[in-house]
Design a protein around this motif. Sequence first.
Motif, PDB file in Angstrom:
ATOM      1  N   VAL A 126       0.781  -1.113  -0.038  1.00  0.00           N
ATOM      2  CA  VAL A 126       0.141  -0.103   0.038  1.00  0.00           C
ATOM      3  C   VAL A 126       1.115   1.323   0.045  1.00  0.00           C
ATOM      4  O   VAL A 126       1.976   1.370   0.163  1.00  0.00           O
ATOM      5  N   ASP A 127       0.034   2.301  -0.449  1.00  0.00           N
ATOM      6  CA  ASP A 127       0.969   3.578  -0.371  1.00  0.00           C
ATOM      7  C   ASP A 127       0.758   4.285   0.829  1.00  0.00           C
ATOM      8  O   ASP A 127      -0.037   4.015   1.978  1.00  0.00           O
ATOM      9  N   ASP A 128       0.787   5.429   0.796  1.00  0.00           N
ATOM     10  CA  ASP A 128       0.748   6.589   2.110  1.00  0.00           C
ATOM     11  C   ASP A 128      -0.586   6.665   2.519  1.00  0.00           C
ATOM     12  O   ASP A 128      -1.214   6.965   3.421  1.00  0.00           O
ATOM     13  N   ASN A 129      -1.568   6.423   1.255  1.00  0.00           N
ATOM     14  CA  ASN A 129      -3.085   6.594   1.482  1.00  0.00           C
ATOM     15  C   ASN A 129      -3.625   5.368   2.039  1.00  0.00           C
ATOM     16  O   ASN A 129      -4.759   5.204   1.895  1.00  0.00           O
ATOM     17  N   LEU A 130      -2.850   4.073   2.101  1.00  0.00           N
ATOM     18  CA  LEU A 130      -3.223   2.689   2.266  1.00  0.00           C
ATOM     19  C   LEU A 130      -4.060   2.350   0.956  1.00  0.00           C
ATOM     20  O   LEU A 130      -4.851   1.387   1.123  1.00  0.00           O
ATOM     21  N   GLN A 131      -3.677   2.880  -0.276  1.00  0.00           N
ATOM     22  CA  GLN A 131      -4.280   2.336  -1.497  1.00  0.00           C
ATOM     23  C   GLN A 131      -3.297   1.150  -1.982  1.00  0.00           C
ATOM     24  O   GLN A 131      -2.122   1.442  -2.005  1.00  0.00           O
ATOM     25  N   SER A 132      -4.021   0.359  -2.503  1.00  0.00           N
ATOM     26  CA  SER A 132      -3.038  -0.795  -3.067  1.00  0.00           C
ATOM     27  C   SER A 132      -2.710  -0.323  -4.634  1.00  0.00           C
ATOM     28  O   SER A 132      -2.935   0.710  -5.177  1.00  0.00           O
ATOM     29  N   VAL A 168      -3.067  -7.444   7.052  1.00  0.00           N
ATOM     30  CA  VAL A 168      -2.734  -7.801   5.610  1.00  0.00           C
ATOM     31  C   VAL A 168      -2.038  -6.619   4.916  1.00  0.00           C
ATOM     32  O   VAL A 168      -1.523  -6.678   3.866  1.00  0.00           O
ATOM     33  N   ALA A 169      -1.913  -5.414   5.659  1.00  0.00           N
ATOM     34  CA  ALA A 169      -1.576  -4.283   5.011  1.00  0.00           C
ATOM     35  C   ALA A 169       0.097  -4.103   5.012  1.00  0.00           C
ATOM     36  O   ALA A 169       0.743  -4.146   6.306  1.00  0.00           O
ATOM     37  N   GLU A 170       0.993  -4.271   4.012  1.00  0.00           N
ATOM     38  CA  GLU A 170       2.332  -3.946   3.928  1.00  0.00           C
ATOM     39  C   GLU A 170       2.702  -2.558   3.890  1.00  0.00           C
ATOM     40  O   GLU A 170       2.600  -2.261   2.776  1.00  0.00           O
ATOM     41  N   VAL A 223      -3.894  -1.352  -7.104  1.00  0.00           N
ATOM     42  CA  VAL A 223      -5.229  -1.075  -7.822  1.00  0.00           C
ATOM     43  C   VAL A 223      -5.886  -0.003  -7.486  1.00  0.00           C
ATOM     44  O   VAL A 223      -6.320  -0.138  -6.357  1.00  0.00           O
ATOM     45  N   PRO A 224      -6.274   1.000  -8.097  1.00  0.00           N
ATOM     46  CA  PRO A 224      -7.000   2.222  -7.576  1.00  0.00           C
ATOM     47  C   PRO A 224      -8.388   1.918  -7.222  1.00  0.00           C
ATOM     48  O   PRO A 224      -8.967   0.813  -7.745  1.00  0.00           O
ATOM     49  N   GLY A 225      -8.617   2.410  -6.287  1.00  0.00           N
ATOM     50  CA  GLY A 225     -10.069   2.044  -5.448  1.00  0.00           C
ATOM     51  C   GLY A 225     -10.100   0.988  -4.601  1.00  0.00           C
ATOM     52  O   GLY A 225     -10.985   0.872  -3.866  1.00  0.00           O
ATOM     53  N   VAL A 226      -8.886   0.210  -4.329  1.00  0.00           N
ATOM     54  CA  VAL A 226      -8.620  -0.791  -3.647  1.00  0.00           C
ATOM     55  C   VAL A 226      -7.800  -0.354  -2.534  1.00  0.00           C
ATOM     56  O   VAL A 226      -6.505  -0.196  -2.791  1.00  0.00           O
ATOM     57  N   TYR A 227      -8.157  -0.536  -1.131  1.00  0.00           N
ATOM     58  CA  TYR A 227      -7.335  -0.464  -0.152  1.00  0.00           C
ATOM     59  C   TYR A 227      -7.061  -1.475   0.838  1.00  0.00           C
ATOM     60  O   TYR A 227      -7.571  -2.579   0.795  1.00  0.00           O
ATOM     61  N   ALA A 228      -6.223  -1.333   1.827  1.00  0.00           N
ATOM     62  CA  ALA A 228      -5.916  -2.457   2.676  1.00  0.00           C
ATOM     63  C   ALA A 228      -5.628  -1.926   4.025  1.00  0.00           C
ATOM     64  O   ALA A 228      -4.938  -0.628   4.273  1.00  0.00           O
ATOM     65  N   ALA A 229      -5.959  -2.696   5.208  1.00  0.00           N
ATOM     66  CA  ALA A 229      -5.763  -2.263   6.575  1.00  0.00           C
ATOM     67  C   ALA A 229      -5.376  -3.290   7.346  1.00  0.00           C
ATOM     68  O   ALA A 229      -5.984  -4.553   7.261  1.00  0.00           O
TER      69      ALA A 229
END
Length: 413
Positions: free
Chosen positions: A256-262, A273-275, A264-270
């Motif tokens: 994930v990036d600094d916005n916790l987006q993966s 499971v979030a690296e 794939v745009p529109g898909v997030y992780a928290a």
Amino acid sequence: MRHLIIGSGPAGVVAAETLRKADPAAEITMLCGEAGPPYSRMAIPYLLRGDIPEAGTHLRKDADHYARLRIQLVQASAKAVDTAARTVDVGGRGLSYDRLLIATGSRPSRERIPGIDLPGVQACWTLDDARAILAQARPGARIVQMGAGFVGCIIMEGLLSRGVDLTILVRSGYMVRRMMNATASDMLRRWCEAKGVKILTHTQPTGLTSEGGVLRVALADGRVLPADIYLSAVGVDPNLDFLAGSSIEVAQGIVVDDNLQSSVPGVYAAGDVAEATDCLTGKRQLNAIQPNAVEQGRIAALNMAGRAARFKGSFVFNVLTTLGLVSSSFGEWQGVPGGESAEVLDGARYRYLNLQFEGDRLVGANTVGFTDHVGALRGLIEGRVRLGAWKQRLMADPTLIMQAYLAAAHSVV
């Protein structure tokens, strides 16, 4: 806007609540992989000990909480994610989404030994697991537990409170080796043994068999231990198998990036499971602790709702209570190349404090029995506070950590 959350642990629940505040008109659906209301796995040891009823594990106590917030709970698990079609397969049907949050947490690591599927072999991760243990853990029941990590240690008190005969197998020579150095680990081992737990280090099973309803745990050194319950607590892995073929980038966890987006745009992780990046080192890593999961759920939800929010990075810390003894680890507790360390040890009183420095900054710590220093240690390490002259004072006497925090963290430049 259709928001779909896979997972109903702390990250998922906080994300759903945050989305409702940030996007009052949105459609919010949360997949619950287990029956019943969302609950906290960290409450299971208190259930085993008899401190709380099963309802006490629920993350939200009001029965109408989710309905009142118009958060739809779906009792199903994700089988696959189609990021092109923006759908999640829940077994025979697909749920559509505009924004997706993956917060599926961890699952118990599986031992690869013969007999691991026999009756009487048990994990301690879900409410179903807890129910099974409560039904079997009667006074005198023989429990052989493989693993003395974080989960393995926090459930000991609940087991002993039920009068069981408990033996712990530790593959390495260290208990909780992912958060403790050798000195702290040895102190924890001695504490547990003094409380009646049998601990066998450098020991692991080669296989399990069953005779007359009793498990037989074969050890590598030739011994065989009888057991009414074999409790497998060898760690956890991120729950990500359903993402195969989804095009979502996965390393150890979902990148994930600094916005916790993966990727794939529109898909997030928290959550587990979030690296994400570590706030001290800048390196990507998994950080499977509840405070991190809660903050990531909140940040991800704000971004899903179109409100830009940045995750400042995870901070590695653990606070563990084992049979009444509190231990903790912070940051780079193993030390850094070229760094310095200082420690104080009182083995008779089960008190230990180890500090790790890089220059005049405190970068890591291990503690046993020092409960008053937790906030100060976190503040100094996470805040990357320059200690100045206090560095040498702490090298001489690590117990001055609170005075150093008050002087250095609140100094006016």
